[in-house]
Design a protein around this motif. Structure first.
Motif, PDB file in Angstrom:
ATOM      1  N   SER A 371       0.802  -1.368   0.161  1.00  0.00           N
ATOM      2  CA  SER A 371       0.026  -0.256  -0.024  1.00  0.00           C
ATOM      3  C   SER A 371       0.742   1.294  -0.019  1.00  0.00           C
ATOM      4  CB  SER A 371      -0.794   0.052   1.248  1.00  0.00           C
ATOM      5  OG  SER A 371      -0.224   0.114   2.451  1.00  0.00           O
ATOM      6  N   ILE A 372       0.319   2.486  -0.423  1.00  0.00           N
ATOM      7  CA  ILE A 372       1.113   3.733  -0.244  1.00  0.00           C
ATOM      8  C   ILE A 372       1.389   3.870   1.457  1.00  0.00           C
ATOM      9  CG2 ILE A 372       0.464   6.166  -0.417  1.00  0.00           C
ATOM     10  CD1 ILE A 372      -1.238   5.560  -2.679  1.00  0.00           C
ATOM     11  N   GLU A 373       0.600   3.351   1.927  1.00  0.00           N
ATOM     12  CA  GLU A 373       0.895   3.778   3.293  1.00  0.00           C
ATOM     13  C   GLU A 373       2.077   3.076   3.944  1.00  0.00           C
ATOM     14  OE1 GLU A 373      -1.830   4.069   7.670  1.00  0.00           O
ATOM     15  OE2 GLU A 373      -2.433   2.733   6.070  1.00  0.00           O
ATOM     16  N   THR A 374       2.277   1.838   3.423  1.00  0.00           N
ATOM     17  CA  THR A 374       3.292   1.000   3.808  1.00  0.00           C
ATOM     18  C   THR A 374       4.528   1.724   3.383  1.00  0.00           C
ATOM     19  OG1 THR A 374       1.921  -0.862   3.750  1.00  0.00           O
ATOM     20  CG2 THR A 374       4.545  -1.409   3.522  1.00  0.00           C
ATOM     21  N   TRP A 375       4.781   2.084   2.298  1.00  0.00           N
ATOM     22  CA  TRP A 375       5.711   2.710   1.731  1.00  0.00           C
ATOM     23  C   TRP A 375       5.972   4.044   2.531  1.00  0.00           C
ATOM     24  CZ3 TRP A 375       8.831   2.315  -3.278  1.00  0.00           C
ATOM     25  CH2 TRP A 375       8.771   0.892  -3.660  1.00  0.00           C
ATOM     26  N   ASN A 376       5.045   4.872   2.671  1.00  0.00           N
ATOM     27  CA  ASN A 376       4.984   6.111   3.357  1.00  0.00           C
ATOM     28  C   ASN A 376       5.572   6.041   4.950  1.00  0.00           C
ATOM     29  OD1 ASN A 376       4.747   9.122   3.250  1.00  0.00           O
ATOM     30  ND2 ASN A 376       2.730   8.944   2.569  1.00  0.00           N
ATOM     31  N   GLU A 377       5.078   4.804   5.287  1.00  0.00           N
ATOM     32  CA  GLU A 377       5.642   4.831   6.685  1.00  0.00           C
ATOM     33  C   GLU A 377       6.916   4.290   6.758  1.00  0.00           C
ATOM     34  OE1 GLU A 377       2.832   1.748   8.442  1.00  0.00           O
ATOM     35  OE2 GLU A 377       1.394   3.344   8.980  1.00  0.00           O
ATOM     36  N   ALA A 378       7.449   3.418   5.997  1.00  0.00           N
ATOM     37  CA  ALA A 378       8.867   3.055   5.974  1.00  0.00           C
ATOM     38  C   ALA A 378       9.665   4.369   5.923  1.00  0.00           C
ATOM     39  CB  ALA A 378       9.241   2.048   4.790  1.00  0.00           C
ATOM     40  N   TRP A 379       9.361   5.312   4.922  1.00  0.00           N
ATOM     41  CA  TRP A 379      10.028   6.578   4.665  1.00  0.00           C
ATOM     42  C   TRP A 379       9.962   7.494   5.752  1.00  0.00           C
ATOM     43  CZ3 TRP A 379      13.427   8.299   1.625  1.00  0.00           C
ATOM     44  CH2 TRP A 379      13.864   9.629   1.467  1.00  0.00           C
ATOM     45  N   THR A 380       8.817   7.506   6.643  1.00  0.00           N
ATOM     46  CA  THR A 380       8.832   8.353   7.714  1.00  0.00           C
ATOM     47  C   THR A 380       9.723   7.561   8.939  1.00  0.00           C
ATOM     48  OG1 THR A 380       6.327   9.016   7.362  1.00  0.00           O
ATOM     49  CG2 THR A 380       7.329   9.128   9.670  1.00  0.00           C
ATOM     50  N   GLU A 381       9.639   6.553   9.050  1.00  0.00           N
ATOM     51  CA  GLU A 381      10.581   5.674  10.070  1.00  0.00           C
ATOM     52  C   GLU A 381      12.102   6.045   9.578  1.00  0.00           C
ATOM     53  OE1 GLU A 381      11.390   1.085  11.517  1.00  0.00           O
ATOM     54  OE2 GLU A 381       9.864   1.493  10.233  1.00  0.00           O
ATOM     55  N   PHE A 382      12.411   6.044   8.283  1.00  0.00           N
ATOM     56  CA  PHE A 382      13.647   6.177   7.983  1.00  0.00           C
ATOM     57  C   PHE A 382      14.073   7.748   8.419  1.00  0.00           C
ATOM     58  CE2 PHE A 382      16.232   8.030   4.119  1.00  0.00           C
ATOM     59  CZ  PHE A 382      17.398   7.903   4.844  1.00  0.00           C
ATOM     60  N   LYS A 383      13.186   8.550   8.270  1.00  0.00           N
ATOM     61  CA  LYS A 383      13.542   9.850   8.412  1.00  0.00           C
ATOM     62  C   LYS A 383      13.827  10.330  10.101  1.00  0.00           C
ATOM     63  CE  LYS A 383       9.978  11.978   6.618  1.00  0.00           C
ATOM     64  NZ  LYS A 383       9.259  13.217   6.217  1.00  0.00           N
TER      65      LYS A 383
END
Length: 385
Positions: A371-383
């Motif tokens: 999902s879009i949310e899955t990728w977005n959450e990974a990016w937020t976690e990275f930041k």
């Protein structure tokens, strides 16, 4: 927007009022739409002498739209957004009839169609015969055999870099992102799609957005391993400023749309598509289903896809881009030969279509298997790591 607009000043003022945490994480739920609406210029949709356009910044510049306005005795009024999720939020929250035309990134056309926001278009109304064959029936714009959007601009995303800090040999591969010479100097455009997409390519994912859960797990590891290299995470305007001041030596997920403007102002920067490949961003125009001015909307898209409109939008003051019309390339080479060379839109030397034909370019998409949310959450976690 006007011809004096500058990405490192006016655009920063706009972007500083936007908070990506307020944007939707997926296509279904929307948060902070009221804040987004108040942050952007008001749109008039009651005046019959306006065409209301929802778009990325700069697309209502008089340098592009004035011939259309003069011919039809109308004014193009823009409501501007930054990022596909912000566009979806505005479409979902605005009253019906607010917009006549929406400019969207290609990967969001299916969501606009599924949401009932745009309507089918008659292919015979648009000059596709003028386009390069690769763009005459562009992926994602034709859904269930029907046309829903017309491509007007595109560009390639790979690495943007400082030429006084890195050589062209240094950036032949995305591996440079892990090199000690850029430790603390790798900037990131703060949008998960282009940033993670380019890193997905070095993991060997081709296409980069249609990957298994196992491959996504590996992608997360690759992304997170870049944390020690990070110089920061930037909204669009800050990408310009941090390349300009040298805080960032290299930024993945950006391209000529940034470096062409900066290099014209004397900043030592360039963009490249590394050996692992690049990602194509694509802007296109659709007719809003609730528009009360659909004939005018059609006329606007016809103008923007015509040779004149194409030449003007290629040289949009906000940010230059490649154009799909071969007929417009011919006109560009006659009227603005130096700009045609800068855009790599010539017929006698290597041009932007060569990388396309060599299979190095992958169309940017929203995630396919996650999902879009899955990728977005990974990016937020990275930041936040």
């Amino acid at each position: 927007m006007n011809a004096n607009w500058r990405p490192d000043s006016d655009f920063r003022a706009l972007l500083s009022r936007l908070n990506r945490r307020q944007l939707i994480r997926g296509a279904g739920t929307i948060a902070g739409a009221a804040a987004l609406s108040s942050a952007l210029p008001a749109t008039s949709h009651a005046d019959n002498e306006t065409l209301n356009l929802l778009c990325w910044p700069g697309h209502a510049d008089a340098a592009v739209v004035k011939p259309f306005e003069d011919k039809y005795h109308v004014r193009v009024v823009a409501k501007e957004y930054v990022g596909g999720e912000a566009m979806l939020a505005l479409m979902n929250q605005s009253p019906p009839g607010s917009y006549d035309v929406v400019l969207s990134d290609a990967e969001y056309v299916v969501m606009l169609r599924d949401g009932g926001f745009i309507e089918p278009m008659n292919p015979a109304d648009y000059p596709f015969a003028d386009f390069w064959p690769e763009f005459q029936k562009f992926e994602g714009h034709w859904l269930d055999g029907k046309l829903f959007s017309v491509i007007t601009r595109f560009g390639y995303l790979g690495l943007g870099y400082r030429t006084d800090m890195l050589s062209s040999d240094d950036v032949k591969s995305y591996k440079i992102l892990w090199d000690n010479k850029v430790k603390g100097k790798v900037g990131f455009f703060d949008w998960y799609l282009p940033s993670m997409g380019c890193i997905s390519l070095i993991d060997g994912n081709k296409p980069p957005f249609d990957i298994s859960d196992a491959a996504f797990g590996k992608l997360k590891q690759s992304v997170f391993s870049l944390k020690p290299q990070s110089a920061g995470f930037y909204p669009m305007a800050a990408v310009f400023s941090n390349l300009t001041n040298g805080t960032a030596a290299v930024i993945p997920g950006v391209g000529d749309w940034i470096t062409l403007l900066l290099s014209k102002n004397g900043v030592p920067v360039a963009a490249t598509v590394p050996s692992e490949g690049g990602i194509q961003w694509t802007e296109s125009l659709s007719i809003c289903a609730s528009s009360p001015k659909k004939d005018l909307a059609k006329a606007f898209i016809q103008y923007m896809s015509s040779p004149e409109g194409q030449v003007r939008t290629a040289r949009l003051p906000a940010y230059w881009a490649s154009i799909p019309s071969k007929a417009a390339w011919e006109r560009l080479n006659v009227e603005f030969p130096a700009d045609a060379k800068t855009l790599r839109h010539t017929f006698t030397a290597r041009n932007v279509m060569d990388e396309y034909k060599e299979g190095k370019i992958f169309i940017r998409k929203t995630p396919v298997k996650q999902s879009i949310e899955t990728w977005n959450e990974a990016w937020t976690e990275f930041k936040s790591a």
